[in-house]
Motif scaffolding. Sequence first.
Motif, PDB file in Angstrom:
ATOM      1  N   ASP B 257      -3.040  -8.952  -7.665  1.00 12.86           N
ATOM      2  CA  ASP B 257      -2.155  -9.374  -8.186  1.00 12.86           C
ATOM      3  C   ASP B 257      -2.829 -11.154  -7.592  1.00 12.86           C
ATOM      4  N   GLY B 258      -4.303 -10.573  -8.695  1.00 12.92           N
ATOM      5  CA  GLY B 258      -4.802 -11.965  -8.944  1.00 12.92           C
ATOM      6  C   GLY B 258      -5.701 -12.091  -7.210  1.00 12.92           C
ATOM      7  N   ASP B 259      -6.021 -12.635  -6.320  1.00 12.59           N
ATOM      8  CA  ASP B 259      -6.260 -12.635  -5.419  1.00 12.59           C
ATOM      9  C   ASP B 259      -5.277 -11.793  -4.291  1.00 12.59           C
ATOM     10  N   THR B 260      -4.124 -11.974  -4.227  1.00 14.91           N
ATOM     11  CA  THR B 260      -3.752 -10.822  -3.234  1.00 14.91           C
ATOM     12  C   THR B 260      -2.486  -9.475  -3.246  1.00 14.91           C
ATOM     13  N   ILE B 261      -3.150  -9.231  -2.288  1.00 14.86           N
ATOM     14  CA  ILE B 261      -2.462  -7.543  -2.336  1.00 14.86           C
ATOM     15  C   ILE B 261      -1.023  -7.296  -2.266  1.00 14.86           C
ATOM     16  N   THR B 262      -0.965  -6.966  -3.905  1.00 13.43           N
ATOM     17  CA  THR B 262       0.927  -6.482  -3.445  1.00 13.43           C
ATOM     18  C   THR B 262       1.630  -5.035  -2.763  1.00 13.43           C
ATOM     19  N   ASN B 263       0.200  -3.888  -3.139  1.00 12.10           N
ATOM     20  CA  ASN B 263       0.988  -3.065  -2.543  1.00 12.10           C
ATOM     21  C   ASN B 263      -0.889  -2.423  -1.940  1.00 12.10           C
ATOM     22  N   SER B 264      -0.070  -1.143  -0.716  1.00  7.87           N
ATOM     23  CA  SER B 264      -1.146  -0.737  -0.408  1.00  7.87           C
ATOM     24  C   SER B 264      -1.590   0.777   0.380  1.00  7.87           C
ATOM     25  N   ARG B 265      -2.240   1.535   0.038  1.00 10.35           N
ATOM     26  CA  ARG B 265      -2.240   2.751   1.521  1.00 10.35           C
ATOM     27  C   ARG B 265      -3.779   2.151   2.170  1.00 10.35           C
ATOM     28  N   PHE B 266      -3.516   2.659   3.500  1.00  8.71           N
ATOM     29  CA  PHE B 266      -4.960   2.725   4.140  1.00  8.71           C
ATOM     30  C   PHE B 266      -4.504   4.214   5.081  1.00  8.71           C
ATOM     31  N   VAL B 267      -5.556   4.911   4.651  1.00  6.81           N
ATOM     32  CA  VAL B 267      -5.636   6.515   5.396  1.00  6.81           C
ATOM     33  C   VAL B 267      -7.070   6.389   6.011  1.00  6.81           C
TER      34      VAL B 267
END
Lengths: 217, 329
Positions: B257-267
């Motif tokens: 959202d703009g520069d902000t991470i709203t959701n993520s997955r790190f694998v």
Amino acid sequence: MKDPTTYFPGDSLNEADPPGLSAFRSSRRAFIKGVIASGAVAASSGYLLSGCAPGEGPAAGSVERLISLNVNGRIRRVDVLPNETLAMTLRYKLGLTGTKLACDRGECGACTVVIDGMTNYSCSTLTHTVGSRSVRTIEGLEGPDGELHPIQQAFIDELGPQCGFCTPGQIMSTVVLLERNPKPTRDEARRALSGNLCRCGAYDHYLNSVMRAAEVI
Amino acid sequence: MPSYDVMPDVPLFQPAEIGDALNLVEQFGKGGWVLGGGQDTYGWLKDRAKQPTALIDLNGIEALHGIRQTDDGLEIGATTTLREIIANPLIKRDYELLASAASRVASPQIRNVGTLGGNVGQDARCWYYRRGLACYRAGGNLCYADSPQGMNREHALFDASRCVAVSPSDTATALVALQATMIARSVNGRREIAAEDFFVGPATHITNMTSLEPDEILTAVRIPSHWAGSRFYFEKVADRDVWDFALVSIAVVMTMDGDTITNSRFVCGGVACTPYRLHDVENAARGRTLSDESGDALAALASQGAKPLNYNHFKIPLMENLVRRAMRG
């Protein structure tokens, strides 16, 4: 069968020659190929006869043994075992020994051939999976009078090979690269040839060769 | 361990219909060996480390091949080659993560024939296992890699249970990150398996890296549109840029959202027997911006709980640095 010292099923020159002339062409190479074709070398009979134990017929529903392969523009009828790799078929059934076998595990690239415009490790391709696709080997590059392909000539001019064992594979990878991308950068060439190892470490010479070939083609 | 030059005597079947292939895997059970590109097949056979009773070549089955758009994303047939995945414009546009992962697999020649199904279904790369030794994974009662003299530089940091081999697949990490679904079929029907459940560790199944049953064939992989076009990061660290398997790899998807991470997955690949999700990193990433400071904060969470073996401690800072790199602005 013709005289075993000159008979070589993969060599179109010999087949086209008048019968009397072939004896004069008998060379060490033709002799070796003749011996391979007639299955007289003890070491090669292992390749040819594995899976031919008496009483072992092919299982029901499995593939036909006698198939047609399109190799270097010619249709070749050949008896292929279900478990046979293309490298074995090319080298020991069709006598096309320009394709080299080194690791036999898809980890070096010496056996690289071109199938329908794509490089393949022939040691890791079952001949039966080739089907009607066209196979191109290093023998298919030379012109009708035996003149070298411009890529082959460029590899000689730039002293590309050192020992030469990986060269047919390197050249086949170059053939595909230059068909797709006639003016590659050195980095693109490096990536295109990255599936071919050279134990002499002549990589820079090979890249020089590819860049020269791109200029002359 | 003797080295053999030739293929063993194995019958080959080339079914043209999926139904015939399913009947064949049913008929041969554990002895049936399904062939995609075959690049993880012939070595096993030539070394006599595996002895299947039949090879079943799936490449003649049209229904298993190709990339199609679905109502919710993409469906990739199991025998679609890695090369086709790399070149596909839809994948390049929406799921570039998968294309990047596929482009780092093995060598050009192997990507030309290697299939997606084969890449996710390939077996463990532990050399003790590949040498045909009777280790846990091969049904024995010993792990050669996790012994005082064992060479385990490439082995697992997490979730080892008797076996310490790691997931070797580059595309598997990307598929878990993208929340793909694997479609498996047998004569008894069809099963959809979330990618995360498709890959199983030794505590679940010691001799199998996937949850596929012997009578099942992986027919397709579905990628939902959920992460289409989001921010992706893939990196693979290996000894050589060609052929070698990942020492550690990372596949990241992020919605912003703009520069902000709203959701993520790190694998991460190469650190556990399955693609390894960094849950703590994902939780901590929410609400952060991409920056070196965020990277430093998240990196420390990446390797928590790691249990290194004698020679693989280096994978801990490697994992942490890959998280840092994924978080760079």
